[in-house]
Enzyme design. Structure first.
Site, mmCIF file in Angstrom:
data_model
loop_
_atom_site.group_PDB
_atom_site.id
_atom_site.type_symbol
_atom_site.label_atom_id
_atom_site.label_comp_id
_atom_site.label_asym_id
_atom_site.label_seq_id
_atom_site.Cartn_x
_atom_site.Cartn_y
_atom_site.Cartn_z
ATOM 1 N N CYS A 197 13.999 51.859 47.754
ATOM 2 C CA CYS A 197 12.967 52.835 48.097
ATOM 3 C C CYS A 197 11.779 52.742 47.140
ATOM 4 O O CYS A 197 10.636 52.644 47.570
ATOM 5 C CB CYS A 197 13.537 54.255 48.088
ATOM 6 S SG CYS A 197 14.417 54.641 49.623
ATOM 7 N N HIS A 198 12.056 52.781 45.822
ATOM 8 C CA HIS A 198 10.940 52.967 44.879
ATOM 9 C C HIS A 198 10.206 51.689 44.501
ATOM 10 O O HIS A 198 9.125 51.757 43.921
ATOM 11 C CB HIS A 198 11.422 53.738 43.652
ATOM 12 C CG HIS A 198 11.744 55.168 43.979
ATOM 13 N ND1 HIS A 198 10.787 56.057 44.398
ATOM 14 C CD2 HIS A 198 12.924 55.845 44.011
ATOM 15 C CE1 HIS A 198 11.350 57.229 44.644
ATOM 16 N NE2 HIS A 198 12.650 57.127 44.431
ATOM 17 N N CYS A 231 17.876 62.433 45.001
ATOM 18 C CA CYS A 231 17.777 61.076 45.552
ATOM 19 C C CYS A 231 19.152 60.538 45.943
ATOM 20 O O CYS A 231 19.256 59.769 46.901
ATOM 21 C CB CYS A 231 17.075 60.145 44.569
ATOM 22 S SG CYS A 231 15.288 60.451 44.455
ATOM 23 N N HIS A 255 10.173 73.712 12.312
ATOM 24 C CA HIS A 255 9.205 72.718 12.784
ATOM 25 C C HIS A 255 7.751 73.173 12.745
ATOM 26 O O HIS A 255 6.855 72.367 12.986
ATOM 27 C CB HIS A 255 9.538 72.307 14.231
ATOM 28 C CG HIS A 255 10.811 71.537 14.362
ATOM 29 N ND1 HIS A 255 10.968 70.267 13.869
ATOM 30 C CD2 HIS A 255 12.006 71.864 14.933
ATOM 31 C CE1 HIS A 255 12.202 69.836 14.138
ATOM 32 N NE2 HIS A 255 12.853 70.786 14.778
HETATM 33 C C1 HEC Z 1 15.909 56.728 50.644
HETATM 34 C C2 HEC Z 1 14.879 56.483 49.690
HETATM 35 C C3 HEC Z 1 15.167 56.854 48.237
HETATM 36 C C4 HEC Z 1 16.145 56.346 47.432
HETATM 37 C C5 HEC Z 1 17.228 55.340 47.774
HETATM 38 C C6 HEC Z 1 15.910 56.929 46.132
HETATM 39 N N1 HEC Z 1 14.842 57.774 46.149
HETATM 40 FE FE1 HEC Z 1 13.965 58.623 44.564
HETATM 41 N N2 HEC Z 1 12.674 59.602 45.778
HETATM 42 C C7 HEC Z 1 12.595 59.441 47.149
HETATM 43 C C8 HEC Z 1 11.636 60.381 47.685
HETATM 44 C C9 HEC Z 1 11.262 60.552 49.159
HETATM 45 C C10 HEC Z 1 11.125 61.095 46.580
HETATM 46 C C11 HEC Z 1 10.079 62.219 46.614
HETATM 47 C C12 HEC Z 1 8.713 61.620 46.697
HETATM 48 C C13 HEC Z 1 8.418 60.819 45.457
HETATM 49 O O1 HEC Z 1 8.068 61.401 44.441
HETATM 50 O O2 HEC Z 1 8.639 59.585 45.480
HETATM 51 C C14 HEC Z 1 11.756 60.538 45.390
HETATM 52 C C15 HEC Z 1 11.454 60.904 44.100
HETATM 53 C C16 HEC Z 1 11.947 60.271 42.963
HETATM 54 C C17 HEC Z 1 11.458 60.476 41.609
HETATM 55 C C18 HEC Z 1 10.321 61.403 41.200
HETATM 56 C C19 HEC Z 1 8.998 60.706 41.096
HETATM 57 C C20 HEC Z 1 7.882 61.646 40.736
HETATM 58 O O3 HEC Z 1 6.830 61.158 40.313
HETATM 59 O O4 HEC Z 1 8.031 62.870 40.859
HETATM 60 C C21 HEC Z 1 12.221 59.698 40.781
HETATM 61 C C22 HEC Z 1 12.113 59.587 39.275
HETATM 62 C C23 HEC Z 1 13.196 59.032 41.607
HETATM 63 N N3 HEC Z 1 12.989 59.378 42.923
HETATM 64 C C24 HEC Z 1 14.196 58.192 41.155
HETATM 65 C C25 HEC Z 1 15.189 57.650 41.976
HETATM 66 C C26 HEC Z 1 16.374 56.998 41.478
HETATM 67 C C27 HEC Z 1 16.732 56.796 40.027
HETATM 68 C C28 HEC Z 1 17.092 56.585 42.574
HETATM 69 C C29 HEC Z 1 18.444 55.923 42.622
HETATM 70 C C30 HEC Z 1 19.536 56.778 42.193
HETATM 71 C C31 HEC Z 1 16.333 56.975 43.737
HETATM 72 N N4 HEC Z 1 15.207 57.642 43.338
HETATM 73 C C32 HEC Z 1 16.695 56.672 45.033
HETATM 74 C C33 HEC Z 1 13.304 58.530 47.904
HETATM 75 C C34 HEC Z 1 14.357 57.765 47.433
HETATM 76 C C1 HEC Z 2 17.261 74.489 10.629
HETATM 77 C C2 HEC Z 2 16.091 73.731 10.958
HETATM 78 C C3 HEC Z 2 15.822 73.400 12.417
HETATM 79 C C4 HEC Z 2 15.697 74.274 13.489
HETATM 80 C C5 HEC Z 2 15.869 75.783 13.474
HETATM 81 C C6 HEC Z 2 15.328 73.472 14.623
HETATM 82 N N1 HEC Z 2 15.253 72.170 14.273
HETATM 83 FE FE1 HEC Z 2 14.709 70.627 15.486
HETATM 84 N N2 HEC Z 2 15.087 69.316 13.982
HETATM 85 C C7 HEC Z 2 15.469 69.629 12.694
HETATM 86 C C8 HEC Z 2 15.710 68.409 11.943
HETATM 87 C C9 HEC Z 2 16.147 68.323 10.482
HETATM 88 C C10 HEC Z 2 15.444 67.331 12.827
HETATM 89 C C11 HEC Z 2 15.542 65.826 12.561
HETATM 90 C C12 HEC Z 2 16.966 65.388 12.489
HETATM 91 C C13 HEC Z 2 17.626 65.310 13.829
HETATM 92 O O1 HEC Z 2 17.017 64.811 14.791
HETATM 93 O O2 HEC Z 2 18.802 65.748 13.951
HETATM 94 C C14 HEC Z 2 15.057 67.948 14.095
HETATM 95 C C15 HEC Z 2 14.707 67.225 15.229
HETATM 96 C C16 HEC Z 2 14.217 67.777 16.395
HETATM 97 C C17 HEC Z 2 13.730 67.022 17.517
HETATM 98 C C18 HEC Z 2 13.675 65.500 17.611
HETATM 99 C C19 HEC Z 2 12.487 64.989 16.870
HETATM 100 C C20 HEC Z 2 12.356 63.493 16.981
HETATM 101 O O3 HEC Z 2 11.423 62.965 16.341
HETATM 102 O O4 HEC Z 2 13.129 62.852 17.701
HETATM 103 C C21 HEC Z 2 13.332 67.910 18.471
HETATM 104 C C22 HEC Z 2 12.730 67.607 19.833
HETATM 105 C C23 HEC Z 2 13.602 69.237 17.942
HETATM 106 N N3 HEC Z 2 14.126 69.120 16.687
HETATM 107 C C24 HEC Z 2 13.339 70.406 18.632
HETATM 108 C C25 HEC Z 2 13.750 71.658 18.190
HETATM 109 C C26 HEC Z 2 13.712 72.853 19.019
HETATM 110 C C27 HEC Z 2 13.163 72.948 20.434
HETATM 111 C C28 HEC Z 2 14.223 73.857 18.252
HETATM 112 C C29 HEC Z 2 14.476 75.297 18.658
HETATM 113 C C30 HEC Z 2 15.370 75.478 19.806
HETATM 114 C C31 HEC Z 2 14.576 73.276 16.946
HETATM 115 N N4 HEC Z 2 14.278 71.945 16.977
HETATM 116 C C32 HEC Z 2 15.113 73.992 15.888
HETATM 117 C C33 HEC Z 2 15.584 70.912 12.189
HETATM 118 C C34 HEC Z 2 15.559 72.073 12.930
#
Ligand code: HEC
Ligand code: HEC
Length: 224
Positions: A143-144, A185, A43
């Site tokens: 919540c969110h 969460c 890459h």
């Molecule tokens: C009881 C309330 C509550 C519920 C239900 C809840 N969360 Fe959260 N979530 C929080 C709190 C508190 C945080 C930490 C503060 C923040 O970043 O919102 C958080 C953080 C997050 C974050 C990170 C946001 C950031 O910017 O870092 C994501 C993404 C998230 N929640 C997704 C989910 C998802 C998906 C679900 C359902 C599976 C869920 N939450 C259910 C309270 C809740």
């Molecule tokens: C042998 C060559 C090769 C190596 C080594 C390789 N890649 Fe790739 N990579 C590819 C090819 C070819 C694609 C596109 C085809 C696919 O997604 O399978 C790709 C696709 C990707 C994508 C997705 C790009 C997109 O546009 O969605 C990511 C992210 C990525 N490589 C990260 C990595 C990382 C991190 C490493 C090392 C840990 C790595 N690659 C090592 C050949 C390689």
């Protein structure tokens, strides 16, 4: 968020999430796996090849026949292209590579594709988002959407957007993925959380990314 946390996020020297970005940059150019390749081997300069990539994840992958998020894509690279083992969820390595790739999209608005095959996952995510769960019997939207701005045991509830992930949470004293936040969460309402990387969380991630459409990526964000 309070002034102090905002200032920490905006400070290029003090934002603790930037250590993860730096480590990710190091990993980007480190050879790993049986084939002796690094990400850079294929890459090149990430600031060009990875610019705006993160803004389009998660996405439906035709070949894999499933939804993939950025973490899953990176692990696919390691296992399918580099003959290296997949990185565990929440490992420093996976969080750092994800943070580094996402950092290349800073300022780019989120814009995921929910057409075609992706629509059904979006639908699933929406259902999850609005379904009451846990002993507190609360849905994500209660919540969110309804209680955003109110306090929950000292935390100010936000609108639950995803443009800051992976984030550095002061409460965790570490970086964390969006799926780790979902688990938190779920626990907050005393519901049984799903596995990191599970199908349920991937659909939820797609729905939330769609819900955050147009918000600029600001990862790694700092949270209280
Ligand atoms: C009881 C309330 C509550 C519920 C239900 C809840 N969360 Fe959260 N979530 C929080 C709190 C508190 C945080 C930490 C503060 C923040 O970043 O919102 C958080 C953080 C997050 C974050 C990170 C946001 C950031 O910017 O870092 C994501 C993404 C998230 N929640 C997704 C989910 C998802 C998906 C679900 C359902 C599976 C869920 N939450 C259910 C309270 C809740
Ligand atoms: C042998 C060559 C090769 C190596 C080594 C390789 N890649 Fe790739 N990579 C590819 C090819 C070819 C694609 C596109 C085809 C696919 O997604 O399978 C790709 C696709 C990707 C994508 C997705 C790009 C997109 O546009 O969605 C990511 C992210 C990525 N490589 C990260 C990595 C990382 C991190 C490493 C090392 C840990 C790595 N690659 C090592 C050949 C390689």
């Amino acid at each position: 968020m309070g002034e102090q946390v905002r200032a920490l996020q905006d400070d290029e020297f003090l934002n603790p999430g930037l250590f993860a970005v730096e480590y990710g940059e190091e990993l980007w150019s480190t050879q790993t796996g049986e084939m002796g390749l690094s990400c850079q081997s294929c890459h090149g300069d990430a600031s060009e090849s990875m610019r705006s990539v993160a803004a389009g994840y998660p996405q439906f992958d035709e070949e894999l026949g499933s939804l993939v998020n950025l973490e899953a894509r990176i692990n696919e690279m390691l296992t399918a292209y580099m003959d290296a083992p997949a990185l565990p969820h929440e490992s420093d390595e996976l969080l750092s590579l994800t943070a580094f790739v996402t950092y290349q999209s800073r300022g780019i608005p989120i814009g995921v594709d929910i057409s075609g095959e992706a629509e059904r996952y979006w639908q699933e995510g929406q259902e999850y988002y609005t379904q009451r769960r846990g002993q507190l019997n609360l849905a994500c939207n209660q919540c969110h959407d309804d209680l955003a701005g109110f306090n929950l045991r000292g935390d100010r509830i936000s609108q639950g957007h995803v443009n800051g992930f992976p984030v550095y949470r002061l409460m965790w004293n570490s970086m964390g993925s969006l799926h780790r936040m979902f688990r938190w969460c779920n626990w907050a309402v005393r519901a049984e959380p799903y596995e990191l990387g599970s199908g349920e969380y991937l659909s939820l991630e797609l729905y939330l990314a769609w819900r955050s459409s147009g918000l600029p990526i600001e990862a790694p964000a700092v949270r209280p």
